[in-house]
Design a protein around this motif. Structure first.
Motif, PDB file in Angstrom:
ATOM      1  N   MET A  89       0.831  -1.209   0.000  1.00 11.94           N
ATOM      2  CA  MET A  89       0.000   0.000   0.000  1.00 11.94           C
ATOM      3  C   MET A  89       0.866   1.261   0.000  1.00 11.94           C
ATOM      4  O   MET A  89       0.511   2.271  -0.625  1.00 11.94           O
ATOM      5  N   TRP A  92       2.130   1.560  -3.464  1.00  8.81           N
ATOM      6  CA  TRP A  92       1.037   2.005  -4.319  1.00  8.81           C
ATOM      7  C   TRP A  92       0.802   3.505  -4.173  1.00  8.81           C
ATOM      8  O   TRP A  92       0.587   4.210  -5.162  1.00  8.81           O
ATOM      9  N   LEU A 418      -5.931   5.037  -3.080  1.00  8.42           N
ATOM     10  CA  LEU A 418      -5.659   3.975  -2.099  1.00  8.42           C
ATOM     11  C   LEU A 418      -6.696   2.864  -2.181  1.00  8.42           C
ATOM     12  O   LEU A 418      -6.361   1.679  -2.047  1.00  8.42           O
ATOM     13  N   PHE A 422      -6.034  -1.036  -2.770  1.00 12.02           N
ATOM     14  CA  PHE A 422      -6.485  -2.056  -1.821  1.00 12.02           C
ATOM     15  C   PHE A 422      -7.239  -3.173  -2.542  1.00 12.02           C
ATOM     16  O   PHE A 422      -7.068  -4.354  -2.221  1.00 12.02           O
TER      17      PHE A 422
END
Length: 444
Positions: A89, A92, A418, A422
């Motif tokens: 994450m 990302w 985000l 996810f």
């Protein structure tokens, strides 16, 4: 082909040049007018607060770079110190940061040159710069480092000339005592909250100190070199920003009279140096944005390489290293394609995503220090308690404060990105039934 790896050729000087190029020292002029009015003429104080905030995070980057001297930067640190899923994450979130930074530089470069040569369309300058940056980065990291040296020399030369002319103007029109005024740092009746607000904007000027850690596998003696480079880039940038804003405030104290706060520095430059210095300023901004685009373009190529090598992204493409140039050539071409968005996206949209990703990554790097050194390795006595717990906590608090104080548009865009990440992570791990792919330390 599979055994082709990055080559260790970079020194401390190379990394510092890369980091300074990424930061683009000329940004001190870009933000000066807005912050001068916001802080009521106390820009140097705001820069001091911003420098302090960034130093805590820079210390954490240095700590983690010495522990994990491999490509990936914040992505790698969170993956190894916290968990693979958190690492994904973080990677990302910072991925969009790095992907859009080159595009921002292409836009700024094209806009400035178009202003000087309006007969040539903006898109022509964007395409020319994009092709040139791609060629330099694909050809090799040492060539990029040498180009970075030229870019930095231009920016430093302009700052030296600006400082000389500013000091001469003060000595001619005021007095030598004015060179030691405290008014840019402290004024009675000024609310400290205005200085803090200015510092939150100026922290963006420091984005780039972390970029040097993405070159970890191309550095000689990375365990020692990387922490030094991160701190040097942050400190050098901070000193230059404080000194230039101090002189600008002394030369032109009437911050309320700027015709346009966005171009206030240009007014000051014309005021002390005329059209000759103004023309030099355009050249400096143009070369500075080129250098920043070149380094940000190279950095994201290496971040993608790290994620591709791990199998988080398709390895065949993103984990590829060119056998001759020893660079992640396919990734660099991919970034160039993304950067074509400069032809139709606005600067505001790109900046909104960049700010969110940067502060989220910074927070996680600080937490990684606590997890790795304080909790896992139990380095808690004496200096260790400060380096591995107190300083990272302060850094995390500052970064989260800056993150939460972004405008609502930035927060919505960042959170949306985000959520997409996810969902991809859920697919990659089959609903968290298995861990995301990881790279063993021996693979570096």
């Amino acid at each position: 082909m599979e055994d082709t790896r990055l080559e260790r050729t970079l020194t401390l000087a190379h990394l510092v040049l890369f980091g300074i190029s990424f930061m683009a020292l000329g940004t001190v002029f870009s933000t000066y007018g807005i912050v001068a009015q916001m802080t009521q003429g106390m820009v140097p104080s705001a820069y001091i607060l911003a420098l302090i905030a960034m130093l805590f995070t820079a210390l954490s980057y240095g700590r983690m770079a010495s522990a994990y001297p491999i490509s990936g930067s914040a992505y790698t640190y969170a993956q190894k110190a916290i968990s693979p899923s958190v690492g994904f994450m973080v990677g990302w979130s910072i991925l969009v940061d790095y992907l859009f930074l080159p595009m921002v530089n292409y836009l700024v470069f094209a806009n400035f040159i178009h202003a000087a040569i309006p007969s040539v369309p903006v898109y022509v300058w964007i395409l020319l710069m994009l092709v040139l940056v791609t060629v330099v980065n694909v050809r090799g990291v040492k060539l990029a480092a040498n180009v970075s040296l030229v870019v930095n020399l231009c920016a430093i030369l302009f700052i030296v000339v600006f400082s000389f002319l500013s000091i001469r103007h003060i000595l001619t029109n005021q007095s030598v005592f004015e060179l030691f005024s405290i008014s840019p740092f402290f004024q009675h009746g000024i609310d400290i909250s205005t200085v803090v607000a200015g510092a939150s904007i100026l922290c963006f000027s420091f984005l780039g100190f972390d970029s040097v850690t993405t070159f970890a596998e191309e550095v000689k003696k990375p365990e020692k070199t990387l922490p030094r480079a991160v701190l040097l880039v942050t400190i050098i940038g901070g000193i230059v920003f404080i000194a230039v804003s101090y002189l600008a405030q002394l030369v032109y104290p009437d911050y309320a009279s700027f015709a346009n706060p966005d171009s206030a520095a240009f007014e000051i430059i014309q005021y002390i140096g005329g059209e000759a210095l103004a023309s030099f300023f355009i050249v400096m901004i143009a070369t500075g944005t080129f250098g920043s685009a070149m380094v940000s373009h190279a950095s994201v190529g290496r971040l993608l390489y790290s994620m591709g090598r791990d199998g988080v992204l398709p390895k065949k493409w993103f984990g590829y290293i060119h056998p001759t140039f020893k660079t992640p050539a396919r990734n660099l071409l991919f970034v160039s394609l993304i950067s074509l968005s400069a032809l139709f996206l606005s600067l505001g949209t790109a900046a909104s995503l960049i700010n969110f990703g940067a502060f989220l990554a910074f927070s996680c790097v600080n937490i990684s220090v606590i997890m790795h050194f304080y909790i896992r390795r139990k380095e808690r006595s004496g200096v260790g308690a400060f380096r591995n717990l107190l300083f990272p906590i302060i850094g995390t608090a500052m970064d989260l404060y800056l993150l939460l104080n972004l405008d609502s548009y930035s927060l919505v865009l960042g959170i949306s990105w985000l959520i997409i990440g996810f969902v991809y992570l859920l697919v990659l791990t089959k609903g968290f039934k298995q861990q995301p792919p990881q790279m063993g330390m021996d693979a570096a």
